[in-house]
Design a protein around this motif. Structure first.
Motif, PDB file in Angstrom:
ATOM      1  N   PHE A   1       0.832  -1.205   0.000  1.00  0.00           N
ATOM      2  CA  PHE A   1       0.000   0.000   0.000  1.00  0.00           C
ATOM      3  C   PHE A   1       0.862   1.249   0.000  1.00  0.00           C
ATOM      4  O   PHE A   1       0.577   2.219  -0.693  1.00  0.00           O
ATOM      5  CB  PHE A   1      -0.911   0.024   1.229  1.00  0.00           C
ATOM      6  N   PHE A   2       1.932   1.188   0.790  1.00  0.00           N
ATOM      7  CA  PHE A   2       2.844   2.318   0.863  1.00  0.00           C
ATOM      8  C   PHE A   2       3.380   2.650  -0.531  1.00  0.00           C
ATOM      9  O   PHE A   2       3.401   3.807  -0.945  1.00  0.00           O
ATOM     10  CB  PHE A   2       3.986   2.001   1.822  1.00  0.00           C
ATOM     11  N   VAL A   3       3.796   1.603  -1.254  1.00  0.00           N
ATOM     12  CA  VAL A   3       4.339   1.807  -2.597  1.00  0.00           C
ATOM     13  C   VAL A   3       3.288   2.474  -3.492  1.00  0.00           C
ATOM     14  O   VAL A   3       3.584   3.402  -4.241  1.00  0.00           O
ATOM     15  CB  VAL A   3       4.810   0.474  -3.210  1.00  0.00           C
ATOM     16  N   LEU A   4       2.033   2.015  -3.378  1.00  0.00           N
ATOM     17  CA  LEU A   4       0.955   2.589  -4.192  1.00  0.00           C
ATOM     18  C   LEU A   4       0.728   4.066  -3.861  1.00  0.00           C
ATOM     19  O   LEU A   4       0.365   4.850  -4.734  1.00  0.00           O
ATOM     20  CB  LEU A   4      -0.347   1.824  -3.962  1.00  0.00           C
ATOM     21  N   GLN A   5       0.925   4.404  -2.591  1.00  0.00           N
ATOM     22  CA  GLN A   5       0.638   5.777  -2.169  1.00  0.00           C
ATOM     23  C   GLN A   5       1.777   6.742  -2.486  1.00  0.00           C
ATOM     24  O   GLN A   5       1.579   7.958  -2.447  1.00  0.00           O
ATOM     25  CB  GLN A   5       0.336   5.800  -0.663  1.00  0.00           C
ATOM     26  N   GLN A   6       2.969   6.208  -2.763  1.00  0.00           N
ATOM     27  CA  GLN A   6       4.101   7.069  -3.086  1.00  0.00           C
ATOM     28  C   GLN A   6       3.991   7.622  -4.507  1.00  0.00           C
ATOM     29  O   GLN A   6       3.244   7.085  -5.311  1.00  0.00           O
ATOM     30  CB  GLN A   6       5.412   6.274  -2.997  1.00  0.00           C
ATOM     31  N   PRO A   7       4.754   8.680  -4.812  1.00  0.00           N
ATOM     32  CA  PRO A   7       4.845   9.112  -6.215  1.00  0.00           C
ATOM     33  C   PRO A   7       5.381   7.956  -7.068  1.00  0.00           C
ATOM     34  O   PRO A   7       6.107   7.100  -6.549  1.00  0.00           O
ATOM     35  CB  PRO A   7       5.869  10.243  -6.172  1.00  0.00           C
ATOM     36  N   VAL A   8       4.999   7.913  -8.340  1.00  0.00           N
ATOM     37  CA  VAL A   8       5.410   6.828  -9.241  1.00  0.00           C
ATOM     38  C   VAL A   8       6.916   6.598  -9.167  1.00  0.00           C
ATOM     39  O   VAL A   8       7.402   5.467  -9.239  1.00  0.00           O
ATOM     40  CB  VAL A   8       5.009   7.155 -10.692  1.00  0.00           C
TER      41      VAL A   8
ATOM     42  N   TYR B   1       9.016   6.433  -6.856  1.00  0.00           N
ATOM     43  CA  TYR B   1       9.541   5.523  -5.837  1.00  0.00           C
ATOM     44  C   TYR B   1       9.595   4.085  -6.364  1.00  0.00           C
ATOM     45  O   TYR B   1      10.650   3.438  -6.319  1.00  0.00           O
ATOM     46  CB  TYR B   1       8.709   5.579  -4.544  1.00  0.00           C
ATOM     47  N   ALA B   2       8.456   3.606  -6.879  1.00  0.00           N
ATOM     48  CA  ALA B   2       8.411   2.232  -7.377  1.00  0.00           C
ATOM     49  C   ALA B   2       9.387   2.056  -8.538  1.00  0.00           C
ATOM     50  O   ALA B   2      10.079   1.042  -8.652  1.00  0.00           O
ATOM     51  CB  ALA B   2       6.990   1.871  -7.806  1.00  0.00           C
ATOM     52  N   GLU B   3       9.470   3.070  -9.396  1.00  0.00           N
ATOM     53  CA  GLU B   3      10.340   2.960 -10.569  1.00  0.00           C
ATOM     54  C   GLU B   3      11.810   2.928 -10.161  1.00  0.00           C
ATOM     55  O   GLU B   3      12.594   2.154 -10.699  1.00  0.00           O
ATOM     56  CB  GLU B   3      10.082   4.123 -11.538  1.00  0.00           C
ATOM     57  N   GLU B   4      12.159   3.745  -9.171  1.00  0.00           N
ATOM     58  CA  GLU B   4      13.548   3.782  -8.745  1.00  0.00           C
ATOM     59  C   GLU B   4      13.930   2.463  -8.069  1.00  0.00           C
ATOM     60  O   GLU B   4      15.002   1.911  -8.300  1.00  0.00           O
ATOM     61  CB  GLU B   4      13.789   4.957  -7.793  1.00  0.00           C
ATOM     62  N   LEU B   5      12.993   1.956  -7.244  1.00  0.00           N
ATOM     63  CA  LEU B   5      13.242   0.678  -6.575  1.00  0.00           C
ATOM     64  C   LEU B   5      13.396  -0.434  -7.619  1.00  0.00           C
ATOM     65  O   LEU B   5      14.291  -1.281  -7.520  1.00  0.00           O
ATOM     66  CB  LEU B   5      12.096   0.375  -5.604  1.00  0.00           C
TER      67      LEU B   5
END
Lengths: 202, 202
Positions: free
Chosen positions: B30-37, B39-43
């Protein structure tokens, strides 16, 4: 000491996750290194484009990869009962407990004067509109059992005065499996006030 | 209830991380979903190809993105002292404490009869070879203060008998900032046995 850049970056990103401190983040990064390559690659593939694949159901506010979501499109559910929750997390918890078979409405907000949060007017208006359109007969308010949840509860109840539905809220009391010894004062008070009559004096 | 596939997959992958249970994994997703795009892309970018970018230093066994690693190539360090650790995690802990400025040797194994683990012959031979080649004068054995660490310590000491170096191990005793009240019996015994003389009877 300088650790490899990509290792440091991974640790920094992991550390942003909820409940993860510096040491855990490092343990996680090591864990990824120790796994077969496929683990890191699969996690990367899963994260990349995640927010394009997952969006919010326009009816209930649940997260979904199709419109309407799995709950809203399930014709076997009781479509006259609406459970109002603060967040998608709450929805999923109730859903995974398998104790409810009606529909949901995610507020996506709450009343919290201390945090400067309030419910959108549009959020409450949307709830009222949905109750009319979908011919809802009972609204179960499942806000969290604390001050913000109670304030949110009252805001919803006030607004639902204008509609023709039954309104209830989840019961407060002793958690099953817990013990009276460790229950806090407020929970004990709630469990006394809402005590269940077992036998009535004749 | 069926959650979106990619959400479920992300939860399953997060759950494999050390210290992460079902609920935490969901909170993380959920945290990942709530972050700006971003974050997930960098991870995702950080994870993809991670194991190609990070490898093991051929001299000391540290993780690195260049050969030799940052510690081994640092000419300001004391190159005559070698700290032997069980894992890279231990190396990084000592390094981040900033209390040691010599070189390291990562065993990458330990003696643990219960888990059926033993030190590679090649691992010990490599240590002896390095002591000779790099003209090491003191070896500090920093194995963990428990049974497996002690067995590993003795295995190393036995093997170092043939070399001409000083050998020491980290001191056992009360952790600084802790309290005697909460110290376990073995630690108290160690702190008594290794007591430090403050004044000698005349």
């Amino acid at each position: 000491m300088s650790l490899p850049d990509s290792f440091e970056r991974l640790t920094v990103l992991f550390r942003k996750l909820p409940g993860v401190g510096a040491k855990t983040a490092r343990r996680m990064a090591f864990f990824v290194l120790q796994q077969p390559v496929s683990y890191a690659e699969e996690l990367a593939a899963c994260l990349s484009g995640l927010k394009d694949r997952i969006f919010t159901c326009s009816r209930c506010g649940n997260i979904t990869d199709r419109e309407p979501c799995a709950v809203c499109s399930d014709l076997l559910r009781d479509r006259s009962t609406l459970c109002v929750v603060e967040t998608v997390e709450d929805l999923i918890s109730i859903e995974q407990a398998g104790v409810y078979s009606g529909l949901y409405h995610v507020l996506g907000g709450r009343v919290s004067p201390l945090d400067g949060e309030d419910l959108d007017e549009e959020c409450l208006a949307g709830l009222v509109r949905r109750i009319g359109e979908d011919r809802i007969r009972e609204v179960i308010i499942a806000t969290n059992p604390r001050i913000e949840g109670d304030l949110t509860f009252h805001a919803i109840v006030d607004r639902l005065g204008e509609t023709d539905v039954s309104v209830s809220r989840l019961a407060y009391g002793l958690p099953v499996g817990g013990s009276i010894e460790f229950a806090d004062r407020t929970t004990l008070l709630a469990s006394l006030e809402s005590r269940v009559t077992v036998k009535r004096k004749e």
